[in-house]
Design a protein around this motif. Structure first.
Motif, PDB file in Angstrom:
ATOM      1  N   VAL A  49       0.957  12.143   1.765  1.00  0.00           N
ATOM      2  CA  VAL A  49       1.027  11.305   0.828  1.00  0.00           C
ATOM      3  C   VAL A  49       1.544  11.974  -0.486  1.00  0.00           C
ATOM      4  N   THR A  52       0.261   8.802  -5.884  1.00  0.00           N
ATOM      5  CA  THR A  52      -1.351   8.959  -6.318  1.00  0.00           C
ATOM      6  C   THR A  52      -2.075   8.223  -5.011  1.00  0.00           C
ATOM      7  N   SER A  53      -3.207   8.710  -4.761  1.00  0.00           N
ATOM      8  CA  SER A  53      -4.206   8.030  -3.916  1.00  0.00           C
ATOM      9  C   SER A  53      -4.752   6.762  -4.518  1.00  0.00           C
ATOM     10  N   HIS A  59     -10.974   3.744  -0.604  1.00  0.00           N
ATOM     11  CA  HIS A  59     -11.656   4.684   0.558  1.00  0.00           C
ATOM     12  C   HIS A  59     -12.944   4.084   1.117  1.00  0.00           C
TER      13      HIS A  59
END
Length: 71
Positions: A49, A52-53, A59
């Motif tokens: 990726v 940005t996460s 998660h």
């Protein structure tokens, strides 16, 4: 959630099968610009990726869901 309501479309397709019973299928479409924000685009050189996460709660929720489905 990483998408706004305007960036995602969910369609329900219903019909009768060969056996005469009704069945349904769900189709999910996401705007390409929303996928670019997450680093998912045709020019992406790897599967990493580049954007940005998603936030930590995203998660954690995914892990909880996976754990429940495994039971």
């Amino acid at each position: 959630m990483p998408f706004t309501p305007e960036e995602i479309r969910i369609d329900l397709m219903c019909g009768r099968g060969d056996d005469g019973h009704w069945h349904g299928t769900i189709g999910v479409s996401v705007d390409a610009s929303a996928l670019w924000r997450l680093g998912l685009h045709p020019g992406q050189p790897t599967s990493a990726v580049t954007g940005t996460s998603p936030p930590a709660w995203w998660h954690a929720a995914g892990e909880r869901y996976a754990t429940r489905r495994g039971q």
